[in-house]
Design an enzyme around this catalytic site. Structure first.
Site, short mmCIF file in Angstrom:
data_model
loop_
_atom_site.label_atom_id
_atom_site.label_comp_id
_atom_site.label_asym_id
_atom_site.label_seq_id
_atom_site.Cartn_x
_atom_site.Cartn_y
_atom_site.Cartn_z
CB ALA A 152 -70.72 77.65 43.82
CG ASN B 118 -78.67 77.63 47.86
OD1 ASN B 118 -79.64 77.85 48.29
ND2 ASN B 118 -79.02 76.98 46.51
CG HIS C 282 -70.62 83.69 43.25
ND1 HIS C 282 -71.54 83.58 42.86
CD2 HIS C 282 -70.82 82.16 42.31
CE1 HIS C 282 -72.76 82.61 42.72
NE2 HIS C 282 -72.00 81.71 42.39
#
EC number: 1.4.1.21
Length: 280
Positions: A134, A202, A232
C-alpha cells in the site's frame, strides 16, 4: 493494450517461473488467479489450512496447482509467497530460504520478530522480498536512505471495521464501535505499532525497513468513522529531498487489508520475468 507499452510487462519465454502461495484469503486468491494467466509465471503449488474449502476455486483454474504442506512449498517453486497470518510467517519462509528459494513476505510486520530469517536466507542463497504493497513512494525512500534520512513520520487512519480485534485495542479495552469522531489510538515506533496492530500496519514496517528502521520510524494510528478507506500519509525529511505521500486504499474483502496489496505482489512477480523493469 498499446503495443508500445506492452514491452514494459513482456515476459521472457525461456522458462516459466514457478510460484507457490501459502494462504488463499483475499490476497492469495487474487494472486493465484493472476498467476493462472501465465505471462512467464506458473502457480505450481498452494498450502491452505482447509483444502476442501478452496477446492472449487482451485478446480476453476486453468492449471490447478498441487496442494502441499507449507514446509514443502519450496520444493515445488522458485518463489514462495506468504499470504497467511503473521503467526505462520516463520513456518512458511524458513523452509523456502533454507532451500535457497525466494520468499515474498506480505505479513511484513511478523518479520521483525523473525529477523534471523534474513541471515538464514543469506547463508543459503535465498532471498526475502517485501512488496511495495500500500506504500507509494517506497522507491524514493530506498533512494533517500543511500544518503541521510533525518526523520520518517506516518499517520494512518482506518475505518472502524479495519481495526476490530487488534491486540492493542483489546488489551487496553478501547471501545471503538460507538465512535462518532476520529480517535487517536496509538503514537509510537513502527516496531511498537507492528506488535499492537499486526494485521493493520504492514505498511509501516515496510516503510521502516526501506528507511531508518523500525525504532526510528514514527507512527500514529487513528480510528476514524468518517473514512471508508485506509488512509496513509507519510512525511520524509532527508538530505536529498523532503517529500510527503498520501494514499487512500480501497479495502479488499478483508477490511484490514487494501486491495492494492494483492496487485502489488502480482506486479512484483511479473517484474521478476520482465524484459524492461521500471522503478528502483
Amino acid at each position: 493494450m498499446d503495443r508500445r507499452w506492452k514491452v514494459m510487462t513482456d515476459q521472457t519465454a525461456s522458462s516459466e517461473l514457478r510460484v507457490a502461495i501459502a494462504g488463499l484469503g483475499s490476497i492469495g486468491t487474487k494472486i493465484a488467479a493472476a498467476l493462472d494467466q501465465g505471462e512467464g509465471l506458473t502457480l505450481s503449488a498452494v498450502a491452505v489450512r482447509d483444502p476442501a474449502k478452496h477446492q472449487a476455486f482451485l478446480n476453476g483454474l486453468r492449471r490447478p496447482p498441487q496442494v502441499l504442506p507449507i514446509d514443502q512449498l519450496g520444493e515445488a517453486a522458485d518463489i514462495v509467497v506468504e499470504c497467511a497470518p503473521s503467526s505462520q510467517l516463520r513456518a512458511i519462509v524458513e523452509p523456502a530460504v533454507k532451500r535457497g528459494k525466494a520468499a515474498v513476505v506480505v505479513s511484513v510486520g511478523g518479520l521483525l520478530d523473525n529477523f534471523d530469517l534474513v541471515d538464514l536466507a543469506r547463508a543459503n542463497g535465498g532471498r526475502i522480498i517485501v512488496p511495495t504493497g500500500a506504500l507509494i513512494g517506497l522507491d524514493a525512500v530506498n533512494a533517500a536512505v543511500i544518503g541521510t534520512i533525518h526523520s520518517v513520520k506516518m499517520v494512518t487512519r482506518k475505518p472502524i471495521d479495519g481495526l476490530k480485534g487488534a491486540p492493542f485495542i483489546v488489551h487496553n479495552n478501547i471501545d471503538i464501535d460507538t465512535l462518532r469522531e476520529p480517535l487517536k489510538l496509538f503514537e509510537g515506533t513502527a516496531r511498537e505499532a507492528a506488535k499492537g496492530f499486526p494485521a493493520n500496519l504492514n505498511v509501516a514496517v515496510a516503510l521502516s525497513l526501506a528507511g531508518v528502521g523500525p525504532d526510528r520510524t514514527s507512527v500514529q494510528i487513528w480510528a476514524d468513522p468518517t473514512v471508508t478507506r485506509n488512509v496513509h500519509r507519510i512525511e520524509v525529511e532527508a538530505d536529498s529531498a523532503r517529500f510527503s505521500m498520501s494514499i487512500e486504499n480501497i479495502p479488499s474483502e478483508n477490511p484490514k487489508t487494501g486491495l492494492i496489496t494483492a496487485l502489488s505482489v502480482i506486479a512484483l512477480l511479473r517484474k521478476q520475468r520482465a524484459t524492461l523493469c521500471v522503478g528502483t
